[in-house]
Motif scaffolding. Structure first.
Motif, PDB file in Angstrom:
ATOM      1  N   ASP A   1      21.925  68.809  -0.565  1.00  0.00           N
ATOM      2  CA  ASP A   1      21.386  68.033  -1.688  1.00  0.00           C
ATOM      3  C   ASP A   1      22.338  67.943  -2.871  1.00  0.00           C
ATOM      4  O   ASP A   1      22.300  66.969  -3.618  1.00  0.00           O
ATOM      5  N   ILE A   2      23.143  68.982  -3.057  1.00  0.00           N
ATOM      6  CA  ILE A   2      23.969  69.065  -4.272  1.00  0.00           C
ATOM      7  C   ILE A   2      25.363  69.553  -3.896  1.00  0.00           C
ATOM      8  O   ILE A   2      25.507  70.602  -3.244  1.00  0.00           O
ATOM      9  N   LEU A   3      26.378  68.786  -4.282  1.00  0.00           N
ATOM     10  CA  LEU A   3      27.766  69.225  -4.093  1.00  0.00           C
ATOM     11  C   LEU A   3      28.385  69.417  -5.476  1.00  0.00           C
ATOM     12  O   LEU A   3      28.419  68.479  -6.275  1.00  0.00           O
ATOM     13  N   VAL A   4      28.862  70.626  -5.741  1.00  0.00           N
ATOM     14  CA  VAL A   4      29.558  70.887  -7.003  1.00  0.00           C
ATOM     15  C   VAL A   4      31.041  71.079  -6.691  1.00  0.00           C
ATOM     16  O   VAL A   4      31.434  72.072  -6.076  1.00  0.00           O
ATOM     17  N   ASN A   5      31.858  70.085  -7.082  1.00  0.00           N
ATOM     18  CA  ASN A   5      33.308  70.167  -6.884  1.00  0.00           C
ATOM     19  C   ASN A   5      33.900  70.909  -8.085  1.00  0.00           C
ATOM     20  O   ASN A   5      34.351  70.302  -9.056  1.00  0.00           O
ATOM     21  N   ASN A   6      33.837  72.234  -8.005  1.00  0.00           N
ATOM     22  CA  ASN A   6      34.264  73.065  -9.141  1.00  0.00           C
ATOM     23  C   ASN A   6      35.621  73.721  -8.939  1.00  0.00           C
ATOM     24  O   ASN A   6      36.352  73.926  -9.904  1.00  0.00           O
ATOM     25  N   ALA A   7      35.982  74.046  -7.694  1.00  0.00           N
ATOM     26  CA  ALA A   7      37.240  74.779  -7.469  1.00  0.00           C
ATOM     27  C   ALA A   7      38.399  74.023  -8.103  1.00  0.00           C
ATOM     28  O   ALA A   7      38.474  72.803  -8.020  1.00  0.00           O
ATOM     29  N   GLY A   8      39.282  74.752  -8.733  1.00  0.00           N
ATOM     30  CA  GLY A   8      40.431  74.110  -9.346  1.00  0.00           C
ATOM     31  C   GLY A   8      41.462  75.147  -9.718  1.00  0.00           C
ATOM     32  O   GLY A   8      41.185  76.348  -9.732  1.00  0.00           O
ATOM     33  N   ALA A   9      42.656  74.666 -10.001  1.00  0.00           N
ATOM     34  CA  ALA A   9      43.746  75.592 -10.309  1.00  0.00           C
ATOM     35  C   ALA A   9      44.795  74.880 -11.151  1.00  0.00           C
ATOM     36  O   ALA A   9      44.829  73.649 -11.237  1.00  0.00           O
ATOM     37  N   ALA A  10      45.642  75.694 -11.780  1.00  0.00           N
ATOM     38  CA  ALA A  10      46.848  75.185 -12.439  1.00  0.00           C
ATOM     39  C   ALA A  10      47.983  76.087 -11.974  1.00  0.00           C
ATOM     40  O   ALA A  10      47.738  77.212 -11.518  1.00  0.00           O
ATOM     41  N   PHE A  11      49.196  75.592 -12.066  1.00  0.00           N
ATOM     42  CA  PHE A  11      50.332  76.367 -11.548  1.00  0.00           C
ATOM     43  C   PHE A  11      51.421  76.447 -12.610  1.00  0.00           C
ATOM     44  O   PHE A  11      51.788  75.426 -13.201  1.00  0.00           O
ATOM     45  N   THR A  12      51.916  77.676 -12.837  1.00  0.00           N
ATOM     46  CA  THR A  12      53.026  77.815 -13.786  1.00  0.00           C
ATOM     47  C   THR A  12      54.343  77.703 -13.023  1.00  0.00           C
ATOM     48  O   THR A  12      54.445  78.101 -11.858  1.00  0.00           O
ATOM     49  N   ASP A  13      55.329  77.193 -13.695  1.00  0.00           N
ATOM     50  CA  ASP A  13      56.664  77.061 -13.131  1.00  0.00           C
ATOM     51  C   ASP A  13      57.310  78.453 -13.089  1.00  0.00           C
ATOM     52  O   ASP A  13      57.213  79.220 -14.055  1.00  0.00           O
ATOM     53  N   SER A  14      57.979  78.781 -11.978  1.00  0.00           N
ATOM     54  CA  SER A  14      58.561  80.122 -11.841  1.00  0.00           C
ATOM     55  C   SER A  14      59.608  80.390 -12.928  1.00  0.00           C
ATOM     56  O   SER A  14      59.861  81.533 -13.289  1.00  0.00           O
ATOM     57  N   GLN A  15      60.193  79.331 -13.483  1.00  0.00           N
ATOM     58  CA  GLN A  15      61.187  79.525 -14.549  1.00  0.00           C
ATOM     59  C   GLN A  15      60.637  79.226 -15.940  1.00  0.00           C
ATOM     60  O   GLN A  15      61.393  79.072 -16.903  1.00  0.00           O
ATOM     61  N   GLY A  16      59.307  79.124 -16.025  1.00  0.00           N
ATOM     62  CA  GLY A  16      58.686  78.940 -17.338  1.00  0.00           C
ATOM     63  C   GLY A  16      58.850  77.539 -17.917  1.00  0.00           C
ATOM     64  O   GLY A  16      58.603  77.324 -19.099  1.00  0.00           O
ATOM     65  N   ARG A  17      59.252  76.575 -17.090  1.00  0.00           N
ATOM     66  CA  ARG A  17      59.443  75.219 -17.612  1.00  0.00           C
ATOM     67  C   ARG A  17      58.093  74.500 -17.730  1.00  0.00           C
ATOM     68  O   ARG A  17      57.196  74.715 -16.914  1.00  0.00           O
TER      69      ARG A  17
END
Ligand code: NDP
Length: 279
Positions: free
Chosen positions: A88-104
């Motif tokens: 009945d209900i789909l919650v598309n919540n999963a998510g992520a962000a990614f940092t650059d290994s060199q901090g850029r």
């Protein structure tokens, strides 16, 4: 009677943070719930939290899988239907962000991070929604996406690719809403501002990186007018509102901003967020 009694909710990213809070609230409000994430131990913690409130084991399904893989998504949908017989209900919540290994950051950040963030925050939402569509049409169900104030219109240069993925998600919400309302399925979204979850650590920030940023914002009204950073339940309650047709039936393809007023002032953008987060 509980308001989601007889309904089945699938909440992605429910092994932690906002998704966990939403899965618990759905279960407390009568729904049968499929919880999911890659981390089986944290998924079990979510299950135990639900069971501890006296919810029967038969109301909770935990599926450990990588949402980035279509095989994982198939397993998620198929096991939900096998266990509960409907969706009945789909919650598309999963998510992520990614940092650059060199901090850029900004345009200097490696474009492979763009591919990774678009894959989980956007592509997997499209394919999971495609797989869930026929079941949601059968029940005239609801979809709630979890976006972010990072989608703009302000520029979030320190998390540029992440913001772009959420801006894309907002347009997906609008288009999917019009595509699916003809079948009786509603699609809406919530756009949180800062919320205390596992997100900072998952994206590779040092322990306490996000907390530092949140404390900074809480102490400055030009950053966070309400003076208190959000908790997962603050967002979960909006997810339940958008999944409750009796309360929100007239809202179609919209995103509700829940950010303590931060996007009305956006003072934090004028500070060095990168240093505050320990990037
Ligand atoms: P958390 O890191 O606490 O939770 C993220 C969830 O997503 C976890 O359950 C994680 O599970 C799951 N997940 C991530 N990648 C995958 C994958 N490849 N396969 C399966 N599951 C995955 O963060 P939040 O609760 O904060 O994040 C939830 C949503 O809220 C996200 O879409 C985020 O962008 C959004 N948001 C968060 C804000 C914040 O300040 N916290 C602000 C604005 C938006 P596991 O690790 O077990 O795989």
């Amino acid at each position: 009677m509980a308001r989601f009694s007889g309904k089945v909710a699938l909440v992605t990213g429910s092994s932690n943070g906002i998704g966990r809070a939403a899965a618990i609230l759905f279960a407390l409000d009568g729904a049968k719930v499929t919880t999911t994430g890659r981390n089986a131990q944290r998924l079990e913690e979510t299950r135990q939290e639900i069971l501890k409130s006296g919810i029967p084991e038969s109301h909770v399904l935990a599926v450990a899988c990588d949402l980035g893989s279509e095989q994982g998504q198939d397993e998620l949908i198929n096991s939900t239907i096998k266990s509960f017989g409907r969706l009945d209900i789909l919650v598309n919540n999963a998510g992520a962000a990614f940092t650059d290994s060199q901090g850029r950051t900004g345009l200097d950040q490696d474009v492979s991070d763009y591919d990774k963030v678009m894959h989980i925050n956007m592509r997997s939402v499209i394919t999971l929604t495609q797989k869930a569509k026929k079941y949601l049409i059968e029940t005239k169900g609801e979809i709630v996406n979890v976006s972010s104030v990072a989608a703009g219109p302000q520029a979030h240069v320190d998390m540029m690719y992440y913001g772009m993925s959420k801006a894309a998600l907002d347009n997906f919400t609008r288009c999917a809403a019009i595509d699916l309302i003809q079948h009786g399925v509603r699609v809406n979204s919530v756009s949180p501002g800062g919320v205390t979850t596992g997100f900072g650590e998952a994206m590779g920030l040092p322990v306490g990186g996000f907390d530092n940023l949140w404390h900074f914002m809480e102490s400055r009204k030009e950053c966070l007018p309400c003076g208190k950073i959000g908790q997962p339940e603050d967002i979960a309650n909006i997810i339940l509102f958008l999944a409750d047709r009796k309360l929100s039936f007239y809202i179609i393809g919209q995103s509700i901003v829940a950010d303590g007023g931060s996007t009305l002032v956006m003072g934090v953008q004028a500070h060095d967020m990168k240093t505050l987060m320990g990037m």
